[in-house]
Write a protein that holds these residues in place. Structure first.
Motif, PDB file in Angstrom:
ATOM      1  N   GLN A  32     -23.395 -40.836 -74.075  1.00 22.41           N
ATOM      2  CA  GLN A  32     -23.608 -39.753 -75.028  1.00 22.41           C
ATOM      3  C   GLN A  32     -23.763 -38.417 -74.303  1.00 22.41           C
ATOM      4  OE1 GLN A  32     -26.163 -40.754 -78.281  1.00 22.41           O
ATOM      5  NE2 GLN A  32     -26.811 -38.654 -78.592  1.00 22.41           N
ATOM      6  N   LEU A  62     -21.451 -35.132 -74.900  1.00 21.67           N
ATOM      7  CA  LEU A  62     -22.012 -33.860 -75.337  1.00 21.67           C
ATOM      8  C   LEU A  62     -21.673 -32.744 -74.349  1.00 21.67           C
ATOM      9  CD1 LEU A  62     -25.485 -35.017 -76.721  1.00 21.67           C
ATOM     10  CD2 LEU A  62     -23.550 -34.141 -78.030  1.00 21.67           C
ATOM     11  N   TRP A  92     -18.028 -31.826 -74.696  1.00 19.93           N
ATOM     12  CA  TRP A  92     -17.890 -31.192 -76.009  1.00 19.93           C
ATOM     13  C   TRP A  92     -18.355 -29.729 -75.924  1.00 19.93           C
ATOM     14  CZ3 TRP A  92     -20.482 -33.735 -80.920  1.00 19.93           C
ATOM     15  CH2 TRP A  92     -19.942 -33.168 -82.079  1.00 19.93           C
ATOM     16  N   SER A  93     -19.532 -29.539 -75.320  1.00 19.21           N
ATOM     17  CA  SER A  93     -20.067 -28.189 -75.189  1.00 19.21           C
ATOM     18  C   SER A  93     -19.128 -27.319 -74.363  1.00 19.21           C
ATOM     19  CB  SER A  93     -21.441 -28.213 -74.511  1.00 19.21           C
ATOM     20  OG  SER A  93     -22.303 -29.049 -75.221  1.00 19.21           O
ATOM     21  N   VAL A 142     -23.078 -28.036 -81.444  1.00 21.30           N
ATOM     22  CA  VAL A 142     -22.717 -29.402 -81.060  1.00 21.30           C
ATOM     23  C   VAL A 142     -23.851 -30.371 -81.419  1.00 21.30           C
ATOM     24  CG1 VAL A 142     -22.318 -30.891 -79.073  1.00 21.30           C
ATOM     25  CG2 VAL A 142     -21.144 -28.699 -79.242  1.00 21.30           C
ATOM     26  N   SER A 143     -23.503 -31.412 -82.175  1.00 21.90           N
ATOM     27  CA  SER A 143     -24.519 -32.396 -82.566  1.00 21.90           C
ATOM     28  C   SER A 143     -23.842 -33.700 -82.928  1.00 21.90           C
ATOM     29  CB  SER A 143     -25.304 -31.865 -83.765  1.00 21.90           C
ATOM     30  OG  SER A 143     -25.737 -32.932 -84.564  1.00 21.90           O
ATOM     31  N   MET A 144     -24.473 -34.795 -82.546  1.00 17.74           N
ATOM     32  CA  MET A 144     -23.883 -36.096 -82.841  1.00 17.74           C
ATOM     33  C   MET A 144     -23.745 -36.333 -84.342  1.00 17.74           C
ATOM     34  SD  MET A 144     -22.900 -37.427 -80.102  1.00 17.74           S
ATOM     35  CE  MET A 144     -22.460 -39.107 -80.499  1.00 17.74           C
TER      36      MET A 144
END
Lengths: 377, 159
Positions: free
Chosen positions: A263, A267, A270-271, A282-284
């Motif tokens: 994870q 993240l 993604w960021s 950005v958030s799951m």
């Protein structure tokens, strides 16, 4: 005191079998009465179960046989005698049951029409491989897909289907991610406000610097935000839906990894992809219904596997059977995102769970769902 | 395939149902529910089936078919029913609807009316000896050469 004669029609069987009765749900009756709805259609291929579409909703049509007979009476026409004529005798009525629109067919139809980066020069493509690919227009899809106009338009948007030269072409996920990342960086580099960016400036920048066709970037902008409808095209403003863009970029990263990844790593990537300005979004939670999360033995971070609900079967029985094959038990909160797209609402979802799964609540008050004894059928 | 359902404009405004019936259904159409089915012997074209009788209070209509008298009542439907008429290319002149060519489809449905109430005859039929107005039509069939035709309508009642 009044007597009214009932007669049979003058011509034998002229209208027998021509009448049918359709039971109207209250909400449909209401819109029919106030005249806002005048676009009812029965849709589908010959082999499909028929559905009735209003401009906004889809209903399954279910035939119910009655033991009694309904006589349809109208006034006499032309030469006919009597005061009323029995046009037909009906022993069946049609019920309407709200249904989710059957948009999944879009994927099947447009499977080979994907629009990707390498194929941008459409003319070359066409010369090289003539008649290789079937072409579909909006009206083709409208004839074939059992969904109301509203649902169809929304479906095409959600499935990211481009209209290129009048044809429907779903954009390839990797290309979409590329365009979105470029849009985000260009927003920042041109110092445009995400709430009212100049759509033309963005499209220019993408076309000149990255060779992304103007009509493509405009359509992508319209999916992820709102384009103001200005008379002058140069004044058109784009109100970007940053959350949706960030989500899509995250999905793109997740999709690119067939192997589970941690994870933290996800993240971080993604960021990086969305840049400093939009990192906070950005958030799951954005990816619910698209991944499975497992605790990892080696690190503190969870391991994330790409598991999109869009690839699961559509019938509730099969979907739940698939879900329980993937995991033998699910937390209520974990399983809900994987049922969202096949349930009309939360009540419908709970009904599905009740029918096809067994629920247990453990000591900590968490509800777990397990398969209902043996094979779910 | 798309089959349109058209909201028919009031096609022939002069041919309306008698007010007692229009009050139950619409000006164009009314539904009568029979527990059982109509049985007809012989040619039914244009024949009289029976007689609806409305008393002054309007609430207890009766229906006479052949030698049977039925007592009915007006009931609100649980959900409104749209009465649809199937229009095919083979039945021209059903409606001169200009949108018909536009739709490009040869089959379509017209909404004749949306009905909220029905007239239901659910009680056991009461045998009657004679009702002069109906007996002529019914007896006509037996005598053969009567001008009123040779059809005979009766009601097959089912529990």
């Amino acid at each position: 005191m009044t007597d009214i004669d009932l007669h049979f029609p003058q011509r034998n069987n002229s209208s027998t079998g021509c009448y049918c009765l359709l039971e109207l749900p209250p909400e449909l009756f209401a819109v029919m009465q106030d005249g806002t709805e005048s676009n009812l259609t029965v849709k589908g291929r010959a082999t499909d179960d028929a559905v009735l579409c209003t401009s906004e909703k889809t209903y399954n049509i279910r035939s119910v046989t009655l033991s009694n007979a309904f006589c349809v009476l109208t006034s006499p026409e032309g030469e006919e005698s009597g005061q009323t004529v029995i046009r037909d005798s009906i022993q069946e009525i049609y019920e309407l049951v709200p249904s989710i629109s059957k948009l999944h067919r879009i994927d099947g139809i447009l499977k080979d029409c994907e629009y990707d980066e390498g194929l941008e020069d459409d003319d070359d493509y066409r010369n090289d491989r003539p008649n290789k690919r079937a072409r579909y227009t909006y009206s083709d899809i409208k004839m074939d897909v059992q969904a109301s106009d509203c649902e169809l338009d929304r479906g095409l948007r959600e499935k990211h289907v481009l209209v290129v030269n009048g044809e429907l072409r779903p954009i390839s996920p990797s290309y979409l991610t590329t365009v979105l990342e470029l849009l985000l960086t260009t927003l920042v580099s041109l110092s445009q406000s995400p709430d009212a960016a100049s759509a033309v400036d963005l499209a220019d920048a993408l076309e000149n610097d990255h060779e992304i066709r103007r009509d493509i970037s405009m359509q992508v902008m319209s999916w992820f935000g709102e384009l103001s409808s200005e008379a002058v095209k140069s004044a058109m403003k784009w109100k970007a839906d940053i959350e949706a863009i960030v989500r899509q970029v995250g999905l793109g990263i997740l999709r690119a990894h067939s192997e589970p990844l941690s994870q933290d790593e996800l993240l971080k990537k993604w960021s990086d992809a969305v840049g400093d300005t939009f990192e906070t979004k950005v958030s799951m939670a954005h990816l619910l219904g698209n991944y499975l999360s497992e605790p990892s033995a080696s690190t503190a971070s969870h391991r994330i596997t790409y598991f999109p609900s869009s690839r699961l079967p559509l019938s509730p029985a099969e979907r739940l059977s698939d879900l329980f094959l993937t995991r033998s038990r699910w937390k209520a909160d974990d399983i809900a995102p994987f049922l969202a797209d096949i349930a009309v609402d939360n009540k419908d979802r709970d009904k599905m769970l009740m029918k096809y799964a067994r629920s247990t609540t453990d000591a900590t008050g968490v509800t777990w769902y397990t398969a209902k004894g043996g094979v779910v059928s | 395939m798309i089959i349109p359902i058209n909201f028919a404009s009031s096609s022939n405004s002069d041919a309306r149902l008698p007010p007692q019936l229009a009050r139950i259904g619409t000006d164009e159409v009314v539904l009568i529910e029979l527990q059982g089915a109509l049985q007809v012997e012989g040619d039914r074209a244009g024949q009289q089936v029976g007689k609806l009788h409305f008393a002054n209070d309007d609430e207890k209509p009766t229906l006479t078919i052949g030698h049977h008298l039925l007592e009915g009542k007006v009931v609100k439907l649980p959900k409104p029913l749209a009465v649809l008429y199937k229009r095919q290319a083979s039945t021209p002149g059903a409606l001169d609807d200009p949108s018909r060519e536009d739709s490009g489809s040869d089959v379509g449905y017209d909404v004749v009316g949306v009905v909220k109430r029905k007239l239901i005859f659910s009680k056991r039929p009461i045998p009657i000896v004679s009702t002069p107005s109906v007996s002529s039509a019914v007896n006509g069939g037996e005598s053969g050469g009567n001008a009123s035709g040779n059809a005979k309508a009766s009601l097959k009642w089912q529990r």
